[in-house]
Enzyme design. Structure first.
Site, PDB file in Angstrom:
ATOM      1  N   ASP A  44     -33.402  19.120  25.120  1.00 23.25           N
ATOM      2  CA  ASP A  44     -32.921  17.902  24.827  1.00 23.25           C
ATOM      3  C   ASP A  44     -33.398  17.409  23.439  1.00 23.25           C
ATOM      4  OD1 ASP A  44     -32.120  15.358  26.756  1.00 23.25           O
ATOM      5  OD2 ASP A  44     -33.523  14.560  25.591  1.00 23.25           O
TER       6      ASP A  44
ATOM      7  N   HIS B 250     -31.230  19.210  34.882  1.00 24.62           N
ATOM      8  CA  HIS B 250     -31.539  18.854  33.297  1.00 24.62           C
ATOM      9  C   HIS B 250     -32.803  19.338  32.943  1.00 24.62           C
ATOM     10  CE1 HIS B 250     -31.446  17.280  29.238  1.00 24.62           C
ATOM     11  NE2 HIS B 250     -32.260  16.239  29.586  1.00 24.62           N
TER      12      HIS B 250
END
Length: 294
Positions: free
Chosen positions: A107, A272
């Site tokens: 991320d 994620h």
């Protein structure tokens, strides 16, 4: 008591004028630096770090502006530019005795890792990026109503003031939203870790927003300059990514191939937070990466 990575030693390391990073270090062997994402801290790597520490020196910092690292006041776009944060990471590794190291990021940390790979190719031997597109490609991929999934990018791209006030007014709900909707396995983030993520983010709203604001400005400029100069990642690169392209209409592998000479791109089926949801798979991918070109 704050949760930590079991068996790792903690210290603060100065990396720039007035900026020190809190870092957990464990294991012995060739070095690998692991950079966390949003809305997390270095703790997101707790399972992967413990696995890799069997045969690597593993370095897990809180990024500038996050966790228990320093959070300098935003003094222009460069304070939280990924170029600045990448320089922090290279200096950190050097001060720990590692002038060359493998680097993995998730991320926001993956954006820092990507920039480090472009800016410091002599320092970064191998590069892994988890669940991102490079900044320039990310903005190009967002269009129409499908871009609503990234509403936070647009909110935090605004000039200083409004986003910070709005998020601070309901910080736990804001940051908790992403922990809820981005995870396929909510049990992968246990209550004590979730509480630490929320605590850390609650105390870092201005710097987190500044990090995102940089990605709507100076970070794009840096990527555009590298693309115009045809700069590429020369080290072995691994990308692990959800199939965002199916929803947003792009071909992720092709976008990454424009940046990397030696690329392995894998679409994953977990959520994620893959280092927490599928840590064994992530650790294996990083080990395989570090064998390439060895």
């Amino acid at each position: 008591m704050k949760p930590t990575i079991a068996g790792f030693e903690y210290q603060r390391v100065p990396v720039a004028e007035g900026v020190s990073l809190r870092v957990a270090v464990g294991g012995t062997g060739t070095p690998v630096v692991l950079l966390h994402g949003f809305p997390q801290t270095h703790l997101m790597w707790r399972h992967v770090a413990a696995d890799l520490a069997a045969d690597h020196t593993v370095i897990c910092p809180d990024l500038r502006g996050y966790g228990d690292s320093d959070k300098p006041r935003e003094d222009g776009p460069h304070t939280y530019a990924k170029r600045t944060m990448a320089a922090d990471v290279v200096t950190l590794a050097q001060r720990l005795g590692h002038p060359r190291f493998a680097l993995a990021g998730h991320d926001r940390g993956a954006l820092v890792a990507f920039r480090a790979g472009l800016d410091h190719p002599d320092a970064v031997s191998h590069l892994a990026c988890l669940d991102i597109l490079p900044t320039l490609d990310m903005w190009d991929a967002l269009h129409g109503t499908s871009a609503a999934i990234a509403f936070h990018l647009y909110l935090m791209a605004q000039p200083p003031g409004l986003a910070e006030r709005m998020i601070s007014a309901s910080a736990d709900a804001f940051f908790g939203h992403f922990l809820d909707v981005w995870a396929n396995r909510p049990d992968a983030i246990p209550p004590q870790v979730r509480a630490e993520y929320l605590r850390a983010c609650r105390e870092a709203v201005p710097s987190i927003v500044a990090d995102y604001r940089a990605s709507a400005g100076v970070d794009v400029e840096h990527d555009e300059a590298d693309r115009a100069a045809e700069n590429r990642l020369g080290m072995p690169v691994t990308v692990l990514q959800q199939d965002w392209g199916a929803a947003l209409g792009y071909e992720a592998t092709a976008l990454w191939e424009a940046w990397a000479d030696d690329l392995r791109h894998t679409t994953v089926s977990c959520g994620h937070f893959m280092a927490e949801e599928a840590p064994a798979d992530v650790a294996k991918a990083l080990r395989d990466l570090m064998l390439r070109g060895a």
